[in-house]
Design a protein around this motif. Structure first.
Motif, PDB file in Angstrom:
ATOM      1  N   THR A   1       0.861  -1.187   0.000  1.00  0.00           N
ATOM      2  CA  THR A   1       0.000   0.000   0.000  1.00  0.00           C
ATOM      3  C   THR A   1       0.898   1.237   0.000  1.00  0.00           C
ATOM      4  O   THR A   1       2.064   1.167   0.393  1.00  0.00           O
ATOM      5  CB  THR A   1      -0.920   0.047   1.237  1.00  0.00           C
ATOM      6  N   TRP A   2       0.351   2.357  -0.438  1.00  0.00           N
ATOM      7  CA  TRP A   2       1.126   3.585  -0.469  1.00  0.00           C
ATOM      8  C   TRP A   2       0.224   4.795  -0.318  1.00  0.00           C
ATOM      9  O   TRP A   2      -0.974   4.724  -0.504  1.00  0.00           O
ATOM     10  CB  TRP A   2       1.947   3.694  -1.757  1.00  0.00           C
ATOM     11  N   ILE A   3       0.868   5.917   0.039  1.00  0.00           N
ATOM     12  CA  ILE A   3       0.194   7.209   0.146  1.00  0.00           C
ATOM     13  C   ILE A   3       0.910   8.139  -0.832  1.00  0.00           C
ATOM     14  O   ILE A   3       2.121   8.365  -0.695  1.00  0.00           O
ATOM     15  CB  ILE A   3       0.271   7.761   1.579  1.00  0.00           C
ATOM     16  N   PRO A   4       0.205   8.663  -1.826  1.00  0.00           N
ATOM     17  CA  PRO A   4       0.858   9.559  -2.793  1.00  0.00           C
ATOM     18  C   PRO A   4       1.382  10.820  -2.105  1.00  0.00           C
ATOM     19  O   PRO A   4       0.755  11.353  -1.201  1.00  0.00           O
ATOM     20  CB  PRO A   4      -0.260   9.920  -3.772  1.00  0.00           C
ATOM     21  N   ARG A   5       2.543  11.262  -2.539  1.00  0.00           N
ATOM     22  CA  ARG A   5       3.152  12.483  -2.011  1.00  0.00           C
ATOM     23  C   ARG A   5       2.897  13.643  -2.968  1.00  0.00           C
ATOM     24  O   ARG A   5       2.460  13.445  -4.098  1.00  0.00           O
ATOM     25  CB  ARG A   5       4.652  12.277  -1.845  1.00  0.00           C
ATOM     26  N   ALA A   6       3.234  14.824  -2.530  1.00  0.00           N
ATOM     27  CA  ALA A   6       3.116  15.997  -3.385  1.00  0.00           C
ATOM     28  C   ALA A   6       3.946  15.777  -4.651  1.00  0.00           C
ATOM     29  O   ALA A   6       5.051  15.242  -4.596  1.00  0.00           O
ATOM     30  CB  ALA A   6       3.601  17.230  -2.638  1.00  0.00           C
ATOM     31  N   ASN A   7       3.392  16.174  -5.784  1.00  0.00           N
ATOM     32  CA  ASN A   7       4.081  15.926  -7.049  1.00  0.00           C
ATOM     33  C   ASN A   7       4.230  17.186  -7.892  1.00  0.00           C
ATOM     34  O   ASN A   7       4.343  17.105  -9.109  1.00  0.00           O
ATOM     35  CB  ASN A   7       3.360  14.834  -7.832  1.00  0.00           C
ATOM     36  N   GLY A   8       4.159  18.339  -7.278  1.00  0.00           N
ATOM     37  CA  GLY A   8       4.333  19.585  -8.007  1.00  0.00           C
ATOM     38  C   GLY A   8       3.106  20.031  -8.779  1.00  0.00           C
ATOM     39  O   GLY A   8       3.200  20.883  -9.646  1.00  0.00           O
ATOM     40  N   GLY A   9       1.962  19.435  -8.516  1.00  0.00           N
ATOM     41  CA  GLY A   9       0.731  19.853  -9.159  1.00  0.00           C
ATOM     42  C   GLY A   9       0.347  19.082 -10.402  1.00  0.00           C
ATOM     43  O   GLY A   9      -0.747  19.250 -10.928  1.00  0.00           O
ATOM     44  N   SER A  10       1.210  18.237 -10.909  1.00  0.00           N
ATOM     45  CA  SER A  10       0.872  17.427 -12.074  1.00  0.00           C
ATOM     46  C   SER A  10      -0.026  16.278 -11.650  1.00  0.00           C
ATOM     47  O   SER A  10       0.201  15.668 -10.602  1.00  0.00           O
ATOM     48  CB  SER A  10       2.128  16.856 -12.725  1.00  0.00           C
ATOM     49  N   PRO A  11      -1.022  15.955 -12.462  1.00  0.00           N
ATOM     50  CA  PRO A  11      -1.893  14.836 -12.082  1.00  0.00           C
ATOM     51  C   PRO A  11      -1.157  13.497 -12.176  1.00  0.00           C
ATOM     52  O   PRO A  11      -0.336  13.297 -13.070  1.00  0.00           O
ATOM     53  CB  PRO A  11      -3.033  14.900 -13.097  1.00  0.00           C
ATOM     54  N   ILE A  12      -1.429  12.617 -11.226  1.00  0.00           N
ATOM     55  CA  ILE A  12      -0.870  11.261 -11.266  1.00  0.00           C
ATOM     56  C   ILE A  12      -1.705  10.460 -12.259  1.00  0.00           C
ATOM     57  O   ILE A  12      -2.921  10.409 -12.160  1.00  0.00           O
ATOM     58  CB  ILE A  12      -0.900  10.615  -9.871  1.00  0.00           C
ATOM     59  N   THR A  13      -1.055   9.845 -13.223  1.00  0.00           N
ATOM     60  CA  THR A  13      -1.782   9.086 -14.247  1.00  0.00           C
ATOM     61  C   THR A  13      -1.752   7.581 -13.992  1.00  0.00           C
ATOM     62  O   THR A  13      -2.629   6.864 -14.460  1.00  0.00           O
ATOM     63  CB  THR A  13      -1.219   9.369 -15.643  1.00  0.00           C
ATOM     64  N   ALA A  14      -0.749   7.093 -13.265  1.00  0.00           N
ATOM     65  CA  ALA A  14      -0.653   5.664 -12.965  1.00  0.00           C
ATOM     66  C   ALA A  14       0.482   5.444 -11.969  1.00  0.00           C
ATOM     67  O   ALA A  14       1.359   6.287 -11.807  1.00  0.00           O
ATOM     68  CB  ALA A  14      -0.394   4.855 -14.225  1.00  0.00           C
TER      69      ALA A  14
END
Length: 64
Positions: free
Chosen positions: A10-23
């Motif tokens: 399992t994971w928790i997404p981190r901040a990515n600079g505002g780009s949407p996570i696609t996969a």
């Protein structure tokens, strides 16, 4: 959670600079092969925050 041949990751997404996570992609380090990473699961929906990785060899689940 892990067994000798599988692991539930399992994971928790981190901040990515505002780009949407696609996969998401889950990789593991293959035991005995220097520097070789294997893809365990690919193109995981950004709405899914876990995956079960199967068919691992003993000792590989600690390198996911």
């Amino acid at each position: 959670m892990a067994t000798e041949s599988s692991a539930y990751v399992t994971w928790i997404p981190r901040a990515n600079g505002g780009s949407p996570i696609t996969a998401f992609r889950v990789e593991y380090h293959k035991q005995g092969r220097s520097g070789e990473w294997m893809v365990a699961a690919d193109n995981i929906s950004p709405l899914k925050l876990s995956v079960e990785v199967r068919n691992l060899e003993p000792g590989e689940s600690d390198r996911l």
